[in-house]
Design a protein around this motif. Structure first.
Motif, PDB file in Angstrom:
ATOM      1  N   GLY A  47       0.782  -1.232   0.000  1.00  0.00           N
ATOM      2  CA  GLY A  47       0.000   0.000   0.000  1.00  0.00           C
ATOM      3  C   GLY A  47       0.810   1.277   0.000  1.00  0.00           C
ATOM      4  N   VAL A  48       2.132   1.186  -0.017  1.00  0.00           N
ATOM      5  CA  VAL A  48       3.001   2.374  -0.032  1.00  0.00           C
ATOM      6  C   VAL A  48       3.529   2.565  -1.454  1.00  0.00           C
ATOM      7  N   LYS A  49       3.293   3.739  -2.007  1.00  0.00           N
ATOM      8  CA  LYS A  49       3.624   4.015  -3.397  1.00  0.00           C
ATOM      9  C   LYS A  49       5.114   4.306  -3.602  1.00  0.00           C
ATOM     10  N   VAL A  50       5.595   3.921  -4.783  1.00  0.00           N
ATOM     11  CA  VAL A  50       6.960   4.213  -5.231  1.00  0.00           C
ATOM     12  C   VAL A  50       6.827   5.192  -6.392  1.00  0.00           C
ATOM     13  N   TYR A  51       7.544   6.320  -6.339  1.00  0.00           N
ATOM     14  CA  TYR A  51       7.425   7.364  -7.347  1.00  0.00           C
ATOM     15  C   TYR A  51       8.653   7.432  -8.251  1.00  0.00           C
ATOM     16  N   TYR A  52       8.417   7.838  -9.485  1.00  0.00           N
ATOM     17  CA  TYR A  52       9.490   8.048 -10.457  1.00  0.00           C
ATOM     18  C   TYR A  52      10.189   9.368 -10.144  1.00  0.00           C
ATOM     19  N   ASN A  53      11.536   9.352 -10.235  1.00  0.00           N
ATOM     20  CA  ASN A  53      12.298  10.562  -9.904  1.00  0.00           C
ATOM     21  C   ASN A  53      13.137  11.097 -11.057  1.00  0.00           C
ATOM     22  N   GLY A  54      13.193  10.371 -12.190  1.00  0.00           N
ATOM     23  CA  GLY A  54      14.047  10.835 -13.284  1.00  0.00           C
ATOM     24  C   GLY A  54      15.511  10.658 -12.923  1.00  0.00           C
ATOM     25  N   SER A  55      16.281  11.736 -12.997  1.00  0.00           N
ATOM     26  CA  SER A  55      17.696  11.691 -12.629  1.00  0.00           C
ATOM     27  C   SER A  55      17.834  11.367 -11.151  1.00  0.00           C
ATOM     28  N   ILE A  56      18.855  10.577 -10.805  1.00  0.00           N
ATOM     29  CA  ILE A  56      19.022  10.203  -9.401  1.00  0.00           C
ATOM     30  C   ILE A  56      19.324  11.401  -8.512  1.00  0.00           C
ATOM     31  N   HIS A  57      19.744  12.519  -9.104  1.00  0.00           N
ATOM     32  CA  HIS A  57      20.065  13.714  -8.323  1.00  0.00           C
ATOM     33  C   HIS A  57      18.879  14.676  -8.209  1.00  0.00           C
ATOM     34  N   GLY A  61      11.512  19.012  -3.765  1.00  0.00           N
ATOM     35  CA  GLY A  61      11.068  19.565  -2.490  1.00  0.00           C
ATOM     36  C   GLY A  61      11.113  18.524  -1.386  1.00  0.00           C
ATOM     37  N   ARG A  62      10.793  18.961  -0.182  1.00  0.00           N
ATOM     38  CA  ARG A  62      10.833  18.067   0.982  1.00  0.00           C
ATOM     39  C   ARG A  62       9.430  17.576   1.297  1.00  0.00           C
ATOM     40  N   ASN A  63       9.317  16.292   1.641  1.00  0.00           N
ATOM     41  CA  ASN A  63       8.039  15.694   2.011  1.00  0.00           C
ATOM     42  C   ASN A  63       7.941  15.690   3.539  1.00  0.00           C
ATOM     43  N   ILE A  64       6.969  16.412   4.053  1.00  0.00           N
ATOM     44  CA  ILE A  64       6.741  16.501   5.498  1.00  0.00           C
ATOM     45  C   ILE A  64       5.372  15.897   5.808  1.00  0.00           C
ATOM     46  N   ALA A  65       5.319  14.993   6.769  1.00  0.00           N
ATOM     47  CA  ALA A  65       4.047  14.396   7.183  1.00  0.00           C
ATOM     48  C   ALA A  65       3.175  15.453   7.872  1.00  0.00           C
ATOM     49  N   LYS A  66       1.887  15.160   7.981  1.00  0.00           N
ATOM     50  CA  LYS A  66       0.940  16.112   8.591  1.00  0.00           C
ATOM     51  C   LYS A  66       1.318  16.476  10.015  1.00  0.00           C
ATOM     52  N   ASP A  67       1.987  15.553  10.714  1.00  0.00           N
ATOM     53  CA  ASP A  67       2.380  15.834  12.102  1.00  0.00           C
ATOM     54  C   ASP A  67       3.757  16.513  12.195  1.00  0.00           C
ATOM     55  N   GLY A  68       4.335  16.879  11.040  1.00  0.00           N
ATOM     56  CA  GLY A  68       5.607  17.590  11.032  1.00  0.00           C
ATOM     57  C   GLY A  68       6.841  16.717  10.887  1.00  0.00           C
ATOM     58  N   TYR A  69       6.656  15.397  10.829  1.00  0.00           N
ATOM     59  CA  TYR A  69       7.805  14.486  10.703  1.00  0.00           C
ATOM     60  C   TYR A  69       8.416  14.602   9.306  1.00  0.00           C
ATOM     61  N   GLN A  73      13.532  14.069   1.064  1.00  0.00           N
ATOM     62  CA  GLN A  73      13.432  14.814  -0.190  1.00  0.00           C
ATOM     63  C   GLN A  73      12.756  13.961  -1.259  1.00  0.00           C
ATOM     64  N   LYS A  74      11.731  14.550  -1.886  1.00  0.00           N
ATOM     65  CA  LYS A  74      11.015  13.864  -2.965  1.00  0.00           C
ATOM     66  C   LYS A  74      11.933  13.779  -4.189  1.00  0.00           C
ATOM     67  N   TYR A  75      12.034  12.719  -4.885  1.00  0.00           N
ATOM     68  CA  TYR A  75      11.558  11.370  -4.613  1.00  0.00           C
ATOM     69  C   TYR A  75      12.799  10.487  -4.533  1.00  0.00           C
ATOM     70  N   GLN A  76      13.615  10.809  -3.552  1.00  0.00           N
ATOM     71  CA  GLN A  76      14.857  10.088  -3.308  1.00  0.00           C
ATOM     72  C   GLN A  76      14.562   8.734  -2.641  1.00  0.00           C
ATOM     73  N   CYS A  77      15.562   7.861  -2.631  1.00  0.00           N
ATOM     74  CA  CYS A  77      15.383   6.526  -2.045  1.00  0.00           C
ATOM     75  C   CYS A  77      15.078   6.602  -0.545  1.00  0.00           C
ATOM     76  N   VAL A  78      15.716   7.539   0.143  1.00  0.00           N
ATOM     77  CA  VAL A  78      15.509   7.696   1.594  1.00  0.00           C
ATOM     78  C   VAL A  78      14.059   8.067   1.891  1.00  0.00           C
ATOM     79  N   GLU A  79      13.479   8.933   1.064  1.00  0.00           N
ATOM     80  CA  GLU A  79      12.087   9.361   1.268  1.00  0.00           C
ATOM     81  C   GLU A  79      11.153   8.164   1.221  1.00  0.00           C
ATOM     82  N   PHE A  80      11.397   7.232   0.305  1.00  0.00           N
ATOM     83  CA  PHE A  80      10.528   6.052   0.202  1.00  0.00           C
ATOM     84  C   PHE A  80      10.613   5.175   1.450  1.00  0.00           C
TER      85      PHE A  80
END
Length: 198
Positions: A47-57, A61-69, A73-80
């Motif tokens: 149920g967790v989506k994997v997004y295309y990022n194009g170039s690995i670099h 922008g930054r992905n912040i959860a609703k609670d501030g966590y 960085q979208k859509y790097q490997c760490v973000e997933f």
């Protein structure tokens, strides 16, 4: 003479492998890719989506959860992997920053808690077999790479990954070897794997 030839061949092979993984990010940095596809879903696991990022670099922008966590960085490997653990296990890492290779701390003994991530850490070559949902940490480049283990058998693992490169698959398999009571993921640069403490 034969020994000298074998040594030369060994170092040539080693140099080739190291060159590939060192130059891999540079080689793919400027490949043409469809910028319109960035942020599109290319895979999903539990149920967790994997997004295309194009170039690995690329960073969108930054992905912040609703609670501030900080999810990363979208859509790097760490973000997933952080989003995966957050959505699947409601897990927040005490240290929510760092490059992929920073997720593994070689000074921590096998099977002990990695306090920066609040996860159990296992070295590649551990008596503990990798399992589905583990975070695999690879030292493939200056930043490293992380992915989720999506399948495990007695002789291979499958991973699901985000940002493997513009033309690479979100899934990959590596051989898994059990020898002398230890499990080794037989791919260059595998440091180990992290797991939620039950």
């Amino acid at each position: 003479m034969l020994l000298k030839y074998k040594k030369s061949l060994f170092f040539l092979c080693l140099f080739s492998v190291l060159s590939y993984y060192t130059l891999y990010p540079c080689a793919f940095a400027n490949i043409e890719f469809d910028k319109q596809k960035i942020g599109k879903v290319v895979d999903e696991f539990n149920g967790v989506k994997v997004y295309y990022n194009g170039s690995i670099h690329n960073v969108s922008g930054r992905n912040i959860a609703k609670d501030g966590y900080n999810l990363g960085q979208k859509y790097q490997c760490v973000e997933f992997i952080k989003r995966y653990y957050y959505q699947r296990f409601n897990h927040k890492m005490p240290n929510s920053y760092g490059h992929a290779k920073d997720f593994f701390d070689p000074s921590i003994a096998d099977g002990k808690i990695n306090r920066q991530r609040n996860l159990l850490q296992f070295h590649n070559g551990s008596p503990t077999k990798p399992q589905v949902d583990d975070i695999i940490v690879l030292n493939w480049s200056s930043y490293g790479h992380v992915a989720i283990i999506s399948k495990v058998t007695d002789n291979e693992i499958e991973i699901v990954q985000q940002n493997p490169g513009p033309n690479a698959s979100s899934r990959a398999t590596f051989p898994l070897i059990f020898k002398n009571g230890r499990w080794t993921i037989a791919d260059f640069g595998v440091l180990g794997y992290l797991r939620k403490n039950q």
